[in-house]
Design a protein around this motif. Structure first.
Motif, mmCIF file in Angstrom:
data_model
loop_
_atom_site.group_PDB
_atom_site.id
_atom_site.type_symbol
_atom_site.label_atom_id
_atom_site.label_comp_id
_atom_site.label_asym_id
_atom_site.label_seq_id
_atom_site.Cartn_x
_atom_site.Cartn_y
_atom_site.Cartn_z
ATOM 1 N N THR A 139 0.801 -1.224 0.000
ATOM 2 C CA THR A 139 0.000 0.000 0.000
ATOM 3 C C THR A 139 0.833 1.272 0.000
ATOM 4 O O THR A 139 0.359 2.320 -0.447
ATOM 5 C CB THR A 139 -0.936 0.031 1.214
ATOM 6 O OG1 THR A 139 -0.157 -0.081 2.414
ATOM 7 C CG2 THR A 139 -1.926 -1.124 1.158
ATOM 8 N N THR A 163 4.986 5.905 -3.948
ATOM 9 C CA THR A 163 3.666 5.505 -4.434
ATOM 10 C C THR A 163 2.769 5.088 -3.279
ATOM 11 O O THR A 163 3.242 4.535 -2.282
ATOM 12 C CB THR A 163 3.776 4.353 -5.452
ATOM 13 O OG1 THR A 163 2.489 4.048 -5.964
ATOM 14 C CG2 THR A 163 4.369 3.111 -4.822
ATOM 15 N N THR A 165 -0.938 3.027 -2.789
ATOM 16 C CA THR A 165 -1.885 2.175 -3.500
ATOM 17 C C THR A 165 -3.034 1.767 -2.584
ATOM 18 O O THR A 165 -2.807 1.325 -1.454
ATOM 19 C CB THR A 165 -1.200 0.910 -4.034
ATOM 20 O OG1 THR A 165 -0.102 1.284 -4.869
ATOM 21 C CG2 THR A 165 -2.167 0.055 -4.833
ATOM 22 N N CYS A 170 -4.507 4.541 -7.151
ATOM 23 C CA CYS A 170 -3.052 4.502 -6.985
ATOM 24 C C CYS A 170 -2.485 5.866 -7.362
ATOM 25 O O CYS A 170 -2.849 6.432 -8.402
ATOM 26 C CB CYS A 170 -2.442 3.417 -7.863
ATOM 27 S SG CYS A 170 -0.648 3.257 -7.704
#
Length: 276
Positions: A139, A163, A165, A170
């Motif tokens: 995540t 990142t 997610t 995302c």
């Protein structure tokens, strides 16, 4: 393989694919078949302008080993071998090409619940070296990659990314081109199958003060048909229609044109992929 943050190359890939994949500017036909022994054969022909080319690819999977060999109409031969779990939770990939054999490389990937590592080295006398690492969870993850040229002793690239997610979205931020470019992208899925989605991406190049804003999306008309559109602030508008003719056999029609120069000939592409 362990469930973890994934490779560095996966950061931002979902948004990039939605904005670029299937937007064609050529005519392509591919026919695939699978033998009883599991050997997959694919023949492809591509026509772009007045030039035509083609290739034949063979793929075979045996236990934890995957082999692919491809030969094209220009007498280029490429081969790739991927072996999983030589070391637990790892993947080793070797690629070779002929006659451009100096472009071959060996890559090692290692996956951990909280990290992913990739190291690649060229198979020539002065091999380039690429390293990347990602830390985090499925995540949330952050990572970095670097490329080193052994002949000059200099870094050819370095990139950092982060990142986040979630099940239905995302978001990623990538600082690349040795710190000269920053790119932020967000993709949001509109259904559980993730066939309908919206995406936005903004990129800034500091050396030229140039900004590029791109938006796009996909919409599943039904179980067999999908449409995609994209538009950026430079006036480039693209659209894709994809339809499943039979199980796993797809026809894709794509067009792209410049809304700020309507006198220019639009790009048009079509692809027919036939599978058994």
């Amino acid at each position: 393989m362990s469930k973890g943050p994934g490779l560095f190359s996966d950061i931002g890939k979902k948004a990039k694919d939605l904005l670029t994949r299937d937007y064609l500017s050529d005519h392509k036909l591919s026919v695939s078949s699978v033998t009883e022994s599991g050997l997959a054969l694919t023949t492809s022909t591509v026509k772009k302008g007045g030039y035509s080319s083609g290739d034949v690819a063979a793929q075979y999977m045996y236990k934890n080993t995957f082999l692919e060999v491809k030969v094209d109409t220009e007498s280029n031969i490429s081969a790739a071998v991927a072996i999983t779990d030589i070391v637990p939770s790892s993947k080793t990939i070797a690629t070779l090409k002929y006659p451009n054999y100096e472009s071959g490389k060996m890559e090692f990937q290692y996956f951990h619940p909280h990290a992913a590592l990739s190291a690649a080295v060229g198979l020539n006398q002065a091999p380039p070296i690429d390293l990347s690492v990602t830390l985090g969870t499925p995540t949330f993850a952050l990572g970095a990659e670097a490329g080193y040229e052994t002949t000059s002793g200099k870094l050819t690239k370095y990139t950092a990314a982060i990142t986040v997610t979630k099940p239905d979205s995302c978001a990623s931020m990538i600082l690349g081109d040795k710190g000269d470019t920053i790119k932020v992208s967000v993709i949001h899925y509109l259904d559980q199958s993730k066939r309908s989605a919206g995406v936005g991406e903004i990129a800034r190049k500091f050396s030229t003060n140039e900004n590029t804003l791109s938006v796009g999306g996909s919409y599943a008309i039904d179980n067999l048909s999908l449409v995609k559109v994209k538009l950026n602030n430079h006036g480039s508008l693209g659209a894709v229609l994809q339809h499943e003719l039979a199980r796993k056999s797809l026809v894709t029609i794509s067009s792209e044109f410049d809304t700020k120069a309507l006198d220019k000939t639009p790009k048009f592409g079509v692809c027919l992929a036939v599978k058994p």
